[in-house]
Structure formats: C-alpha cells, structure tokens
Design a protein around this motif. Sequence first.
Motif, PDB file in Angstrom:
ATOM      1  N   SER A  14       0.836  -1.198   0.000  1.00  0.00           N
ATOM      2  CA  SER A  14       0.000   0.000   0.000  1.00  0.00           C
ATOM      3  C   SER A  14       0.878   1.259   0.000  1.00  0.00           C
ATOM      4  O   SER A  14       1.720   1.438   0.881  1.00  0.00           O
ATOM      5  CB  SER A  14      -0.899  -0.003   1.236  1.00  0.00           C
ATOM      6  N   LEU A  15       0.642   2.105  -0.989  1.00  0.00           N
ATOM      7  CA  LEU A  15       1.422   3.346  -1.076  1.00  0.00           C
ATOM      8  C   LEU A  15       1.110   4.269   0.100  1.00  0.00           C
ATOM      9  O   LEU A  15       1.996   4.930   0.631  1.00  0.00           O
ATOM     10  CB  LEU A  15       1.132   4.048  -2.407  1.00  0.00           C
ATOM     11  N   ALA A  16      -0.146   4.296   0.526  1.00  0.00           N
ATOM     12  CA  ALA A  16      -0.519   5.155   1.658  1.00  0.00           C
ATOM     13  C   ALA A  16       0.187   4.716   2.933  1.00  0.00           C
ATOM     14  O   ALA A  16       0.643   5.558   3.717  1.00  0.00           O
ATOM     15  CB  ALA A  16      -2.031   5.127   1.847  1.00  0.00           C
ATOM     16  N   LEU A  17       0.301   3.417   3.141  1.00  0.00           N
ATOM     17  CA  LEU A  17       0.980   2.922   4.338  1.00  0.00           C
ATOM     18  C   LEU A  17       2.485   3.192   4.270  1.00  0.00           C
ATOM     19  O   LEU A  17       3.101   3.550   5.275  1.00  0.00           O
ATOM     20  CB  LEU A  17       0.723   1.423   4.505  1.00  0.00           C
ATOM     21  N   ARG A  18       3.071   3.077   3.076  1.00  0.00           N
ATOM     22  CA  ARG A  18       4.484   3.415   2.914  1.00  0.00           C
ATOM     23  C   ARG A  18       4.738   4.878   3.236  1.00  0.00           C
ATOM     24  O   ARG A  18       5.698   5.222   3.914  1.00  0.00           O
ATOM     25  CB  ARG A  18       4.933   3.160   1.482  1.00  0.00           C
ATOM     26  N   ILE A  19       3.870   5.733   2.735  1.00  0.00           N
ATOM     27  CA  ILE A  19       4.019   7.167   2.992  1.00  0.00           C
ATOM     28  C   ILE A  19       3.848   7.462   4.477  1.00  0.00           C
ATOM     29  O   ILE A  19       4.584   8.275   5.045  1.00  0.00           O
ATOM     30  CB  ILE A  19       3.031   7.977   2.127  1.00  0.00           C
ATOM     31  N   ALA A  20       2.907   6.789   5.135  1.00  0.00           N
ATOM     32  CA  ALA A  20       2.698   7.006   6.570  1.00  0.00           C
ATOM     33  C   ALA A  20       3.916   6.568   7.384  1.00  0.00           C
ATOM     34  O   ALA A  20       4.344   7.268   8.307  1.00  0.00           O
ATOM     35  CB  ALA A  20       1.453   6.252   7.033  1.00  0.00           C
ATOM     36  N   ILE A  21       4.505   5.417   7.037  1.00  0.00           N
ATOM     37  CA  ILE A  21       5.684   4.933   7.756  1.00  0.00           C
ATOM     38  C   ILE A  21       6.866   5.865   7.521  1.00  0.00           C
ATOM     39  O   ILE A  21       7.587   6.226   8.459  1.00  0.00           O
ATOM     40  CB  ILE A  21       6.026   3.493   7.330  1.00  0.00           C
ATOM     41  N   ALA A  22       7.061   6.267   6.275  1.00  0.00           N
ATOM     42  CA  ALA A  22       8.177   7.169   5.962  1.00  0.00           C
ATOM     43  C   ALA A  22       7.992   8.524   6.628  1.00  0.00           C
ATOM     44  O   ALA A  22       8.961   9.149   7.067  1.00  0.00           O
ATOM     45  CB  ALA A  22       8.312   7.328   4.453  1.00  0.00           C
ATOM     46  N   THR A  23       6.759   8.989   6.734  1.00  0.00           N
ATOM     47  CA  THR A  23       6.501  10.267   7.405  1.00  0.00           C
ATOM     48  C   THR A  23       6.776  10.156   8.903  1.00  0.00           C
ATOM     49  O   THR A  23       7.357  11.073   9.494  1.00  0.00           O
ATOM     50  CB  THR A  23       5.056  10.716   7.147  1.00  0.00           C
ATOM     51  N   ALA A  24       6.378   9.043   9.503  1.00  0.00           N
ATOM     52  CA  ALA A  24       6.673   8.840  10.929  1.00  0.00           C
ATOM     53  C   ALA A  24       8.176   8.773  11.177  1.00  0.00           C
ATOM     54  O   ALA A  24       8.652   9.132  12.253  1.00  0.00           O
ATOM     55  CB  ALA A  24       6.006   7.561  11.419  1.00  0.00           C
ATOM     56  N   PHE A  25       8.930   8.323  10.186  1.00  0.00           N
ATOM     57  CA  PHE A  25      10.386   8.280  10.292  1.00  0.00           C
ATOM     58  C   PHE A  25      11.001   9.655  10.059  1.00  0.00           C
ATOM     59  O   PHE A  25      12.016  10.008  10.648  1.00  0.00           O
ATOM     60  CB  PHE A  25      10.919   7.285   9.257  1.00  0.00           C
ATOM     61  N   ALA A  26      10.373  10.464   9.191  1.00  0.00           N
ATOM     62  CA  ALA A  26      10.953  11.746   8.788  1.00  0.00           C
ATOM     63  C   ALA A  26      10.625  12.893   9.750  1.00  0.00           C
ATOM     64  O   ALA A  26      11.396  13.850   9.834  1.00  0.00           O
ATOM     65  CB  ALA A  26      10.466  12.114   7.391  1.00  0.00           C
ATOM     66  N   VAL A  27       9.521  12.822  10.458  1.00  0.00           N
ATOM     67  CA  VAL A  27       9.136  13.927  11.346  1.00  0.00           C
ATOM     68  C   VAL A  27      10.152  14.144  12.472  1.00  0.00           C
ATOM     69  O   VAL A  27      10.575  15.281  12.704  1.00  0.00           O
ATOM     70  CB  VAL A  27       7.705  13.729  11.878  1.00  0.00           C
ATOM     71  N   PRO A  28      10.599  13.097  13.192  1.00  0.00           N
ATOM     72  CA  PRO A  28      11.643  13.345  14.204  1.00  0.00           C
ATOM     73  C   PRO A  28      12.945  13.865  13.598  1.00  0.00           C
ATOM     74  O   PRO A  28      13.643  14.664  14.219  1.00  0.00           O
ATOM     75  CB  PRO A  28      11.855  11.980  14.861  1.00  0.00           C
ATOM     76  N   ALA A  29      13.256  13.424  12.380  1.00  0.00           N
ATOM     77  CA  ALA A  29      14.462  13.925  11.714  1.00  0.00           C
ATOM     78  C   ALA A  29      14.319  15.407  11.397  1.00  0.00           C
ATOM     79  O   ALA A  29      15.271  16.173  11.541  1.00  0.00           O
ATOM     80  CB  ALA A  29      14.725  13.136  10.434  1.00  0.00           C
ATOM     81  N   ALA A  30      13.136  15.826  10.977  1.00  0.00           N
ATOM     82  CA  ALA A  30      12.904  17.246  10.692  1.00  0.00           C
ATOM     83  C   ALA A  30      13.006  18.085  11.961  1.00  0.00           C
ATOM     84  O   ALA A  30      13.573  19.183  11.948  1.00  0.00           O
ATOM     85  CB  ALA A  30      11.547  17.436  10.027  1.00  0.00           C
TER      86      ALA A  30
END
Length: 149
Positions: free
Chosen positions: A74-90
Amino acid sequence: MLALGLVLNTLGIGLFCWAIFALAVYALPFCVALSIGVMTFQSGAGLVGALLIATAGGALTLVLIQVAVAVTRSLALRIAIATAFAVPAAVAGYHVVFAVSHIGVPSLAWREVFACLGAVCIGLTSWTRLMVLAETRPLEPGGVVENPS
C-alpha cells in the motif's frame, strides 16, 4: 600559515555540517535506542548492558522500519511509515540548524528561516532515503500468462 588555518577551518566546519546532516536522518532510531538504554540502565542492567540493549533496539527499529516500507504494498501505508520516520528527523534538523545559526546570524528572524529550511531539507532527505528502499512493482496481475501455448 593563515591560509592553511582558513582552509582547515572550512574543511572542519564542512565535515561537521555533513555529519550533522547525515546523523539527523536517523533521529527516530536514536530516540528509541536512547529510551531503551535509559530504561534498561535504570532497571539495573549496568552501563555495558544498557549500551548493548540500546544499540540492538535502535538497530532493530531501523531494520523494521526499512523492511516494513519495502514489504508493504500500500502506497498510503508506505508514505505514513516514511513520514513517521521523517518527522523526528525534521525536528532534530530544525534544532541543529537553529543552534548552529547562532554562530553567524545575528537576526532571530533569519535564524528561524534557516532553521525551517534545514528542517525541511533534513526531513525530505530522511523521507527520500526510506522511500528509495521501496521497489516499484509492475502493475501486472499475478499469475496471468501472456501467451498460453
């Protein structure tokens, strides 16, 4: 001698900025490792045990996130996981750039602008590094034979 000092200072600052940029991408696994390490140390495991368990926890978090993105269809689930990974980095990128900008930027407004730009750059880099692992799959239905004989 002055020229050598200027060149070495420039290289040192560049190396420092590269290291910050490269390490801020892994803010979520580091946060998980730090939390596990502190909890393990407070439970009486000792310094070496806490370091080992924290390292294993952080590495496991990174591997699980990468595998989850690579396996998920699922592309939506991939985007959600990547966003959860990217927010602390930001968030980490924002704070690092804001702290470093105190060195040469006197205006608070410009420090905020640079910090926001740094947060966006580091967040996008983290998101991109994780999404690259997700291979594109063909849009063909599975098990269908093109030319049956």
